[in-house]
Design a protein around this motif. Structure first.
Motif: not given
Length: 288
Positions: A78, A82, A101, A105, A172, A176
């Protein structure tokens, strides 16, 4: 320009954070998973009480090693993914907008679902499902995994891949984006990249976990059902599973297990980001 984590250091920090978080919060994951199985509805307190009476404290850790190993690999994948996507999507000043973002994610979540989450969570779910019976078949992680693969093949440990990819992508993306946005707000304009305290990092991560839970809970319930021991007989696919839950049990059933998952993700959000940031600081893992 903002600093980028070195891939190897992101991997080390991510796997460490994932393993620590999984072990600390596992009992909440156990209770959440048990509450999502079909059949009799049990409250979190009832599940804990029943498990302690019949299996002892060790019962709350049934399937734990599958999640610890999977979670450490997942967190490593992850953070590396990322960081890669975030750097690729950053603007000329190194800043990443909320939509970008979110996209980074989402990509990271898809990667972790394929390479780590689906097999580890399928095995964990089957071990928990088996452990609640009076005479469990599986003697542990290795024996359980061997039996599942022998009886169902590799498809057996990749059952529920679609809902896992959807859940991890959403997890995610939401986590994130929330974390990055809040972190930038706390740091203030013109101070992007400046360090913030571990206490503040924990708080921001916890809020990110809270937002993640409520937005992705239905996908988590479908994922658990698709990975249960009875899934092959009960559901044709994830959409059929969702349809049966909705028509037979009602829409609120999609938020079953929210309390224990909320406890875990609020804690995990704080733990993971705090451990990750501190390990990165410790090993000096950022490059311009």
């Amino acid at each position: 320009m903002s600093k980028k984590e070195k891939p190897l250091h992101s991997l080390i920090a991510g796997t460490t954070a994932g393993a620590v978080e999984a072990f600390i919060t596992y009992p909440t994951e156990y209770v959440k998973t048990r509450s999502q199985f079909s059949g009799k509805r049990e409250s979190p307190i009832a599940i804990i009480k029943n498990t302690l009476q019949t299996k002892g404290v060790a019962g709350l850790y049934s399937g734990c090693m599958a999640l610890v190993i999977g979670n450490s690999v997942k967190a490593g994948v992850r953070f590396v993914s990322y960081d890669h996507f975030k750097h690729a999507l950053a603007d000329a000043e190194g800043k990443v907008s909320a939509p970008r973002s979110l996209l980074a994610g989402l990509g990271a979540g898809m990667m972790e679902a394929i390479f780590a989450v689906t097999p580890s969570e399928t095995i964990k779910t089957k071990l928990i499902d088996d452990a609640k019976s009076p005479n469990p078949r599986f003697r542990g992680l290795i024996h359980g995994t061997t039996c599942i693969v022998r009886e169902e093949g590799l498809r057996g440990i990749y059952r529920g891949l679609f809902p896992v990819m959807m859940r991890q992508g959403a997890n995610s993306a939401v986590r994130f984006t929330t974390y990055t946005t809040l972190k930038q707000l706390v740091q203030g304009q013109g101070r992007i990249g400046q360090p913030i305290s571990s206490f503040m990092t924990f708080g921001i991560g916890a809020v990110a976990g809270l937002v993640t839970v409520y937005t992705t809970m239905p996908l988590d319930v479908i994922k658990t059902r698709m990975q249960s021991l009875e899934a092959r007989q009960a559901y044709r696919n994830s959409f059929h599973c969702a349809y049966r839950i909705f028509t037979e049990e009602g829409i609120l059933r999609f938020w079953t297990g929210t309390t224990p998952r909320l406890a875990r993700l609020v804690l995990s959000g704080g733990i993971v980001f705090t451990v990750y940031e501190n390990v990165i600081k410790l090993i000096g893992g950022r490059q311009v």
